[in-house]
Design a protein around this motif. Structure first.
Motif, PDB file in Angstrom:
ATOM      1  N   LEU A 326       0.850  -1.267   0.196  1.00 41.02           N
ATOM      2  CA  LEU A 326       0.017  -0.150  -0.034  1.00 41.02           C
ATOM      3  C   LEU A 326       0.998   1.274  -0.034  1.00 41.02           C
ATOM      4  N   ILE A 327       1.868   1.366   0.826  1.00 38.96           N
ATOM      5  CA  ILE A 327       2.745   2.743   0.898  1.00 38.96           C
ATOM      6  C   ILE A 327       3.370   2.838  -0.360  1.00 38.96           C
ATOM      7  N   SER A 328       3.755   1.770  -1.331  1.00 39.33           N
ATOM      8  CA  SER A 328       4.497   1.944  -2.521  1.00 39.33           C
ATOM      9  C   SER A 328       3.705   2.737  -3.363  1.00 39.33           C
ATOM     10  N   GLY A 329       2.648   2.882  -3.205  1.00 42.89           N
ATOM     11  CA  GLY A 329       1.818   3.415  -4.212  1.00 42.89           C
ATOM     12  C   GLY A 329       1.386   2.843  -5.429  1.00 42.89           C
ATOM     13  N   VAL A 344      -8.259  -3.872   0.022  1.00 40.30           N
ATOM     14  CA  VAL A 344      -7.917  -3.063  -1.351  1.00 40.30           C
ATOM     15  C   VAL A 344      -9.278  -2.820  -1.926  1.00 40.30           C
ATOM     16  N   GLU A 345     -10.358  -3.418  -1.559  1.00 38.05           N
ATOM     17  CA  GLU A 345     -11.720  -3.050  -1.800  1.00 38.05           C
ATOM     18  C   GLU A 345     -12.294  -1.766  -1.265  1.00 38.05           C
ATOM     19  N   ARG A 346     -12.016  -1.783   0.211  1.00 40.85           N
ATOM     20  CA  ARG A 346     -12.264  -0.830   1.024  1.00 40.85           C
ATOM     21  C   ARG A 346     -11.717   0.599   0.611  1.00 40.85           C
ATOM     22  N   TYR A 347     -10.439   0.520  -0.071  1.00 38.19           N
ATOM     23  CA  TYR A 347      -9.791   1.696  -0.192  1.00 38.19           C
ATOM     24  C   TYR A 347      -9.692   1.952  -1.636  1.00 38.19           C
ATOM     25  N   ASP A 348     -10.441   1.073  -2.498  1.00 43.76           N
ATOM     26  CA  ASP A 348     -10.225   0.976  -3.943  1.00 43.76           C
ATOM     27  C   ASP A 348      -8.769   1.081  -4.448  1.00 43.76           C
ATOM     28  N   ALA A 349      -7.956   0.215  -3.735  1.00 47.13           N
ATOM     29  CA  ALA A 349      -6.505   0.371  -3.964  1.00 47.13           C
ATOM     30  C   ALA A 349      -6.140  -0.785  -5.153  1.00 47.13           C
ATOM     31  N   GLY A 350      -6.804  -1.420  -5.856  1.00 49.37           N
ATOM     32  CA  GLY A 350      -6.465  -2.460  -6.594  1.00 49.37           C
ATOM     33  C   GLY A 350      -7.632  -3.265  -6.899  1.00 49.37           C
ATOM     34  N   LEU A 351      -7.387  -4.519  -7.248  1.00 47.40           N
ATOM     35  CA  LEU A 351      -8.573  -5.588  -7.453  1.00 47.40           C
ATOM     36  C   LEU A 351      -8.407  -6.701  -6.838  1.00 47.40           C
ATOM     37  N   THR A 352      -9.700  -7.194  -6.260  1.00 48.26           N
ATOM     38  CA  THR A 352      -9.865  -8.357  -5.290  1.00 48.26           C
ATOM     39  C   THR A 352     -10.315  -9.533  -6.004  1.00 48.26           C
ATOM     40  N   VAL A 353      -9.645 -10.472  -5.870  1.00 51.18           N
ATOM     41  CA  VAL A 353     -10.054 -11.970  -6.406  1.00 51.18           C
ATOM     42  C   VAL A 353     -10.334 -12.929  -5.336  1.00 51.18           C
ATOM     43  N   GLY A 383      -3.897   3.566  -2.136  1.00 51.85           N
ATOM     44  CA  GLY A 383      -3.497   2.675  -1.332  1.00 51.85           C
ATOM     45  C   GLY A 383      -2.587   3.305  -0.461  1.00 51.85           C
ATOM     46  N   ARG A 384      -1.603   4.224  -1.079  1.00 49.99           N
ATOM     47  CA  ARG A 384      -0.466   5.165  -0.150  1.00 49.99           C
ATOM     48  C   ARG A 384      -1.334   5.927   0.893  1.00 49.99           C
ATOM     49  N   ARG A 385      -2.225   6.683   0.447  1.00 53.26           N
ATOM     50  CA  ARG A 385      -3.084   7.512   1.292  1.00 53.26           C
ATOM     51  C   ARG A 385      -3.508   6.493   2.468  1.00 53.26           C
ATOM     52  N   LEU A 388      -0.797   5.684   4.835  1.00 45.46           N
ATOM     53  CA  LEU A 388      -0.423   6.986   5.718  1.00 45.46           C
ATOM     54  C   LEU A 388      -1.403   7.340   6.863  1.00 45.46           C
ATOM     55  N   GLU A 389      -2.644   7.020   6.566  1.00 45.91           N
ATOM     56  CA  GLU A 389      -3.829   7.550   7.328  1.00 45.91           C
ATOM     57  C   GLU A 389      -4.065   6.607   8.402  1.00 45.91           C
ATOM     58  N   HIS A 390      -3.963   5.106   7.849  1.00 47.08           N
ATOM     59  CA  HIS A 390      -4.582   4.291   8.879  1.00 47.08           C
ATOM     60  C   HIS A 390      -3.645   3.306   9.481  1.00 47.08           C
ATOM     61  N   TYR A 391      -2.285   3.085   8.830  1.00 47.87           N
ATOM     62  CA  TYR A 391      -1.345   2.150   9.014  1.00 47.87           C
ATOM     63  C   TYR A 391       0.186   2.496   9.448  1.00 47.87           C
ATOM     64  N   ASP A 392       0.045   3.492   9.981  1.00 44.41           N
ATOM     65  CA  ASP A 392       1.538   4.061  10.440  1.00 44.41           C
ATOM     66  C   ASP A 392       1.796   3.702  11.981  1.00 44.41           C
ATOM     67  N   TYR A 393       2.712   2.969  12.340  1.00 44.77           N
ATOM     68  CA  TYR A 393       2.895   2.555  13.595  1.00 44.77           C
ATOM     69  C   TYR A 393       2.694   3.572  14.513  1.00 44.77           C
ATOM     70  N   ALA A 394       3.121   4.656  14.136  1.00 44.57           N
ATOM     71  CA  ALA A 394       3.180   5.840  15.202  1.00 44.57           C
ATOM     72  C   ALA A 394       1.409   6.184  15.691  1.00 44.57           C
TER      73      ALA A 394
END
Length: 406
Positions: A326-329, A344-353, A383-385, A388-394
């Motif tokens: 995801l962070i790779s963009g 991937v479906e939730r964030y429209d970051a690609g295709l789910t099969v 995906g990158r967004r 950054l918004e949900h999966y940063d360890y901080a």
């Protein structure tokens, strides 16, 4: 400031293993001002090959937190029966932490899948008056039953089941990196109000400046075409045979390249299958160090992640490579049946099969091959967004801090 002890039999530092979840959470909690100790077994099968465990220090400071090792009997591999003995010894020796560390913790987190540790952690926390948090990263003993093939009536499985149910009942709070795990926990009698989802994630400082690829790796990546990459362990559970079979359905698209970056027990079998099918569009590049992973992804166009179609995954998954992707963009091809967790479906970051469906995967690759570059870029940016918004360890550490400190 709180004194926090994170107990994970399989924890490691970046120098001895992958570091991983508790390294990053411990580091971030320490940056918030807490006094953090990560407690692990001195020797276990998740450490990097070649590590001289006897020479490792009993305690060391790393990235602002203390890493403490407990001596346990050696065992050879994950399926060695002596692993149970090591777990029992580790659990028993947790009682000595208060004397060894010279103080009382405010919060104790005990992480599965080593359920045996929970008994020692509960005794420790209750004796110190500390908040007790049980963390589930793999649902045991259900995993041993559904994937390992053990009978629920096996005496050791029944013992582990007793520990799991006890933990849900007696821990003050329960966390998991699996979003849907609460459904299983509630079915075992846990109060849903105890549960908090704390996903795995990414360390932004590590991905911000990736290490360059050595020429012998870079030259194996095609300069053009649609480059679909998988990075990580080449294991049976990763459904890479599905990717090979999908590649066989794409012979009419000579500019589609499948790249597998990693090592694992399944590599020889996968290479043999590729050769038996006469495929020229699948390459094995070998493993690269973690700091080079983002450089690999930057040189490719699409990322693939898959798992076998096991019912256990309906409670969700949290594979580290998903967050690297995801962070790779880059857009992600997601071949996992993970219940309500559909990132991937939730964030429209690609295709789910569907999992283990070569035809569906090949169709998805055809679809992404025909996509305008702008559309692929839009998915990757989504995906990158999300990363950054949900999966940063901080951010994840702040969520865990609320659980640990109340």
């Amino acid at each position: 400031m709180s004194r926090i002890w994170l107990i994970n039999f399989f924890a490691s530092t970046p120098a001895t293993g992958i570091g991983g979840r508790h390294h990053y959470l411990g580091r971030e909690l320490a940056r918030m001002g807490h006094e953090v100790t990560v407690v692990a077994a001195r020797r276990h099968h998740v450490l990097r090959e070649g590590v001289d465990t006897a020479a490792l220090p009993a305690e060391e400071m790393t990235d602002g937190y203390r890493f403490l090792r407990i001596d346990v009997p050696a065992y050879a591999h994950a399926h060695d029966k002596r692993r149970v003995l090591a777990g029992l010894v580790f659990s028993a020796r947790l009682a000595g932490l208060r004397r060894r560390l010279g103080g009382r913790p405010d919060a104790v987190l005990c992480s599965s899948p080593d359920l045996l540790s929970y008994l020692g952690a509960e005794r420790l926390a209750r004796g110190c008056g500390a908040r007790l948090v049980f963390e589930v990263r793999d649902i045991w003993p259900l995993t041993l039953v559904e994937i390992g093939g053990y009978s629920p009536r096996h005496p050791f499985i029944r013992f582990l089941q007793w520990i799991e149910d006890r933990a849900y009942a007696r821990a003050d709070r329960v966390v998991s990196n699996l979003e849907g795990a609460v459904e299983h926990m509630a079915a075992r009698g846990m109060d849903r109000g105890k549960f908090t989802w704390v996903s795995n994630g990414i360390a932004l400082d590590e991905v911000a400046a990736p290490a360059p690829l050595p020429p012998e790796v870079a030259q194996q990546i095609p300069a053009d075409g649609l480059r679909i990459v998988y990075t990580g362990t080449l294991g049976t559970a990763n459904a890479l045979d599905t990717l090979i079979e999908a590649a066989a359905l794409l012979r009419d698209l000579p500019d589609v390249h499948i790249l597998l970056v990693g090592q694992g027990r399944a590599r020889a079998e996968l290479e043999a299958r590729r050769d038996a099918l006469g495929l020229t569009n699948v390459r094995f590049l070998g493993a690269v160090p973690k700091p080079q992973v983002q450089s690999v992804l930057a040189a490719c166009d699409v990322c693939y992640i898959g798992l076998t179609a096991d019912p256990l995954f309906k409670f969700g998954v949290s594979p580290n490579k998903l967050f690297d992707y995801l962070i790779s963009g880059k857009p992600v091809l997601y071949g996992i049946d993970s219940g309500k967790f559909k990132p991937v479906e939730r964030y429209d970051a690609g295709l789910t099969v569907p999992a283990e469906d070569p035809q569906a995967l090949a169709d998805a690759i055809r679809r992404i091959h025909a996509m305008p570059e702008q559309e692929r870029r839009r998915m990757g940016e989504n995906g990158r967004r999300a990363a950054l918004e949900h999966y940063d360890y901080a951010q994840l550490a702040r969520r865990l801090e609320e659980v640990l400190t109340g």
